[in-house]
Design a protein around this motif. Structure first.
Motif, mmCIF file in Angstrom:
data_model
loop_
_atom_site.group_PDB
_atom_site.id
_atom_site.type_symbol
_atom_site.label_atom_id
_atom_site.label_comp_id
_atom_site.label_asym_id
_atom_site.label_seq_id
_atom_site.Cartn_x
_atom_site.Cartn_y
_atom_site.Cartn_z
ATOM 1 N N LEU A 120 43.835 41.273 46.965
ATOM 2 C CA LEU A 120 44.525 42.226 46.106
ATOM 3 C C LEU A 120 44.952 43.394 46.992
ATOM 4 C CD1 LEU A 120 45.363 42.894 43.188
ATOM 5 C CD2 LEU A 120 43.209 44.139 42.961
ATOM 6 N N VAL A 121 46.208 43.785 46.897
ATOM 7 C CA VAL A 121 46.760 44.835 47.749
ATOM 8 C C VAL A 121 47.292 45.960 46.855
ATOM 9 C CG1 VAL A 121 48.357 45.370 49.626
ATOM 10 C CG2 VAL A 121 47.433 43.043 49.402
ATOM 11 N N LEU A 122 46.788 47.170 47.060
ATOM 12 C CA LEU A 122 47.148 48.318 46.221
ATOM 13 C C LEU A 122 47.977 49.302 47.025
ATOM 14 C CD1 LEU A 122 43.695 48.943 44.462
ATOM 15 C CD2 LEU A 122 45.538 47.367 43.806
ATOM 16 N N ASN A 123 49.080 49.727 46.425
ATOM 17 C CA ASN A 123 50.002 50.636 47.113
ATOM 18 C C ASN A 123 50.259 51.859 46.244
ATOM 19 O OD1 ASN A 123 53.087 51.430 47.880
ATOM 20 N ND2 ASN A 123 52.031 50.547 49.622
ATOM 21 N N GLY A 124 49.776 53.019 46.693
ATOM 22 C CA GLY A 124 50.029 54.260 45.975
ATOM 23 C C GLY A 124 49.336 54.353 44.632
ATOM 24 N N ILE A 125 48.168 53.738 44.484
ATOM 25 C CA ILE A 125 47.427 53.798 43.218
ATOM 26 C C ILE A 125 46.577 55.064 43.241
ATOM 27 C CG2 ILE A 125 45.902 52.605 41.634
ATOM 28 C CD1 ILE A 125 48.498 51.113 42.237
ATOM 29 N N SER A 126 47.021 56.095 42.517
ATOM 30 C CA SER A 126 46.404 57.412 42.608
ATOM 31 C C SER A 126 45.455 57.730 41.469
ATOM 32 C CB SER A 126 47.495 58.498 42.674
ATOM 33 O OG SER A 126 48.335 58.430 41.532
ATOM 34 N N ASN A 127 45.193 56.769 40.591
ATOM 35 C CA ASN A 127 44.294 56.971 39.465
ATOM 36 C C ASN A 127 42.969 56.268 39.746
ATOM 37 O OD1 ASN A 127 43.107 55.881 36.781
ATOM 38 N ND2 ASN A 127 44.430 57.569 36.119
ATOM 39 N N HIS A 128 41.863 57.031 39.679
ATOM 40 C CA HIS A 128 40.568 56.464 40.034
ATOM 41 C C HIS A 128 40.133 55.355 39.082
ATOM 42 C CE1 HIS A 128 40.352 60.472 42.068
ATOM 43 N NE2 HIS A 128 39.877 59.702 43.029
ATOM 44 N N ASP A 129 40.469 55.489 37.805
ATOM 45 C CA ASP A 129 40.128 54.438 36.847
ATOM 46 C C ASP A 129 40.845 53.133 37.193
ATOM 47 O OD1 ASP A 129 38.665 55.816 34.278
ATOM 48 O OD2 ASP A 129 40.028 57.200 35.279
ATOM 49 N N ASN A 130 42.119 53.228 37.556
ATOM 50 C CA ASN A 130 42.875 52.029 37.898
ATOM 51 C C ASN A 130 42.345 51.362 39.159
ATOM 52 O OD1 ASN A 130 44.632 52.067 35.706
ATOM 53 N ND2 ASN A 130 46.129 53.353 36.754
ATOM 54 N N VAL A 131 41.965 52.165 40.138
ATOM 55 C CA VAL A 131 41.394 51.589 41.355
ATOM 56 C C VAL A 131 40.081 50.884 41.034
ATOM 57 C CG1 VAL A 131 40.335 52.136 43.587
ATOM 58 C CG2 VAL A 131 42.546 53.131 42.971
ATOM 59 N N GLY A 132 39.228 51.543 40.246
ATOM 60 C CA GLY A 132 37.968 50.915 39.874
ATOM 61 C C GLY A 132 38.176 49.634 39.092
ATOM 62 N N ALA A 133 39.093 49.658 38.125
ATOM 63 C CA ALA A 133 39.378 48.462 37.335
ATOM 64 C C ALA A 133 39.960 47.353 38.201
ATOM 65 C CB ALA A 133 40.340 48.813 36.203
ATOM 66 N N ALA A 134 40.795 47.716 39.160
ATOM 67 C CA ALA A 134 41.368 46.714 40.066
ATOM 68 C C ALA A 134 40.268 46.013 40.869
ATOM 69 C CB ALA A 134 42.381 47.371 41.001
ATOM 70 N N PHE A 135 39.282 46.769 41.331
ATOM 71 C CA PHE A 135 38.170 46.162 42.063
ATOM 72 C C PHE A 135 37.355 45.242 41.153
ATOM 73 C CE2 PHE A 135 39.106 48.801 45.575
ATOM 74 C CZ PHE A 135 38.333 48.372 46.657
ATOM 75 N N ARG A 136 37.122 45.684 39.935
ATOM 76 C CA ARG A 136 36.363 44.836 38.996
ATOM 77 C C ARG A 136 37.101 43.521 38.757
ATOM 78 N NH1 ARG A 136 33.598 46.897 33.359
ATOM 79 N NH2 ARG A 136 32.568 44.924 32.824
ATOM 80 N N ASN A 137 38.408 43.595 38.576
ATOM 81 C CA ASN A 137 39.208 42.387 38.373
ATOM 82 C C ASN A 137 39.209 41.492 39.607
ATOM 83 O OD1 ASN A 137 39.884 43.358 35.822
ATOM 84 N ND2 ASN A 137 41.746 44.358 36.548
ATOM 85 N N ALA A 138 39.333 42.106 40.778
ATOM 86 C CA ALA A 138 39.321 41.327 42.016
ATOM 87 C C ALA A 138 38.011 40.563 42.163
ATOM 88 C CB ALA A 138 39.548 42.242 43.210
ATOM 89 N N ALA A 139 36.909 41.220 41.847
ATOM 90 C CA ALA A 139 35.609 40.555 41.921
ATOM 91 C C ALA A 139 35.505 39.446 40.878
ATOM 92 C CB ALA A 139 34.497 41.578 41.726
ATOM 93 N N ALA A 140 35.974 39.713 39.663
ATOM 94 C CA ALA A 140 35.847 38.743 38.576
ATOM 95 C C ALA A 140 36.607 37.455 38.852
ATOM 96 C CB ALA A 140 36.341 39.361 37.269
ATOM 97 N N PHE A 141 37.735 37.556 39.553
ATOM 98 C CA PHE A 141 38.572 36.385 39.771
ATOM 99 C C PHE A 141 38.551 35.898 41.216
ATOM 100 C CE2 PHE A 141 40.429 38.441 35.957
ATOM 101 C CZ PHE A 141 40.142 37.422 35.063
ATOM 102 N N GLY A 142 37.509 36.273 41.947
ATOM 103 C CA GLY A 142 37.236 35.652 43.237
ATOM 104 C C GLY A 142 38.095 36.072 44.402
ATOM 105 N N ALA A 143 38.728 37.232 44.339
ATOM 106 C CA ALA A 143 39.489 37.707 45.505
ATOM 107 C C ALA A 143 38.539 37.956 46.676
ATOM 108 C CB ALA A 143 40.248 38.987 45.161
ATOM 109 N N GLY A 144 39.023 37.726 47.866
ATOM 110 C CA GLY A 144 38.188 37.895 49.045
ATOM 111 C C GLY A 144 38.099 39.318 49.536
ATOM 112 N N GLY A 145 38.883 40.211 48.955
ATOM 113 C CA GLY A 145 38.848 41.606 49.363
ATOM 114 C C GLY A 145 40.017 42.371 48.779
ATOM 115 N N VAL A 146 40.032 43.668 49.048
ATOM 116 C CA VAL A 146 41.086 44.555 48.554
ATOM 117 C C VAL A 146 41.604 45.382 49.723
ATOM 118 C CG1 VAL A 146 41.691 46.395 46.937
ATOM 119 C CG2 VAL A 146 39.962 44.700 46.293
ATOM 120 N N LEU A 147 42.917 45.457 49.815
ATOM 121 C CA LEU A 147 43.582 46.254 50.845
ATOM 122 C C LEU A 147 44.324 47.389 50.147
ATOM 123 C CD1 LEU A 147 44.584 46.765 53.756
ATOM 124 C CD2 LEU A 147 46.355 45.028 53.348
#
Length: 269
Positions: A120-147
């Motif tokens: 999962l690659v995040l570009n210009g995500i300036s909201n802490h809730d969205n970043v946290g939710a993105a990590f939760r989703n990445a973990a839930a669906f087996g992503a190998g990491g977040v950039l």
């Protein structure tokens, strides 16, 4: 456990916990970060990538947390204080009564993520809730990491960790550089980079079969990804009801990640 009773809010041993809300907002320069709550504390102790430095809890939380605290290394202090002292130190009511301080250590290099099948690659995500939710989703669906690019929020911000359900503590991530540089590195490493966009000409997600290595690129709420970034990738859109073309960025990431995960499990598009 190394239990240390605290009765004075000015105790210097509590310095990392002083006015944590303001320090979160202004940023920390000492390499520390704060974890709040029982669930994230358990994750910090059981599977975190980071070194824990201390724990600070309310007196009433000592017994309920005994099983979790038993996992602590013996040299890590557990500071225990009355709730009013804890609130005074933090600068606001700590209803959960559970804080911990950990150290970031040396950041990962991008090479550490390039063996993953899905990123999962995040570009210009300036909201802490969205970043946290993105990590939760990445973990839930087996992503190998977040950039993340350097304009995105720190995943180790206290609220981001909590919203991620602790995933930010163990899922490998790199936060550095610019999106245009990330795309080049990922493509050179064999990734098919999907730029999520509402463009009508973009390929529809449900019709795509992920490549052996797929990176899902998300832009900020509102403006989304810059055209220059989209044009360097495979533009992909999520089909929506007529007259509506926008959903929350973390939700878009979840849908795309779920599609990739399902395809990898079933072997179908």
């Amino acid at each position: 456990m190394r239990i240390v009773s605290i009765s004075d809010a000015d105790d210097p041993r509590l310095a990392p916990y002083v006015s944590i809300r303001e320090r979160d907002l202004t940023g920390r320069s000492d390499g520390r970060f704060i974890v709040e709550g029982k669930v994230t504390l358990a994750t910090l102790l059981e599977r975190s990538l980071f070194e824990i430095e201390s724990i600070f809890i309310g007196q009433s939380r000592l017994e309920p947390l005994s099983d979790i605290l038993a996992l602590l290394p013996q040299d890590v202090p557990v500071y225990v204080a009355p709730q009013n002292v804890m609130d005074e130190v933090a600068g606001f009511p700590i209803h959960r009564g559970v804080l911990a301080c950990a150290r970031k250590g040396e950041p990962l290099a991008l090479d550490a993520l390039l063996e993953a099948e899905t990123l999962l690659v995040l570009n210009g995500i300036s909201n802490h809730d969205n970043v946290g939710a993105a990590f939760r989703n990445a973990a839930a669906f087996g992503a190998g990491g977040v950039l993340l690019d350097e304009q995105s929020c720190d995943p180790l911000y206290r609220k981001s960790i909590r919203v991620s359900a602790g995933a930010a503590l163990w899922l490998p991530f790199v936060r550095d550089g610019q999106g245009k540089d990330h795309i080049g590195r990922l493509q050179n490493a064999g990734f098919d980079v999907w730029a999520m966009t509402p463009r009508a000409t973009a390929a529809e997600l449900h019709q795509l079969k992920p490549s052996a290595k797929t990176a899902i690129l998300l832009g900020s709420e509102g403006p989304g990804l810059e055209d220059a970034l989209i044009d360097r990738c495979r533009p992909v859109r999520i089909a929506m009801a007529s007259g509506f073309d926008s959903i929350n960025v973390a939700t878009a990431g979840a849908i795309a990640l779920a599609h990739c995960h399902t395809c990898s499990v079933t072997g179908s598009a």
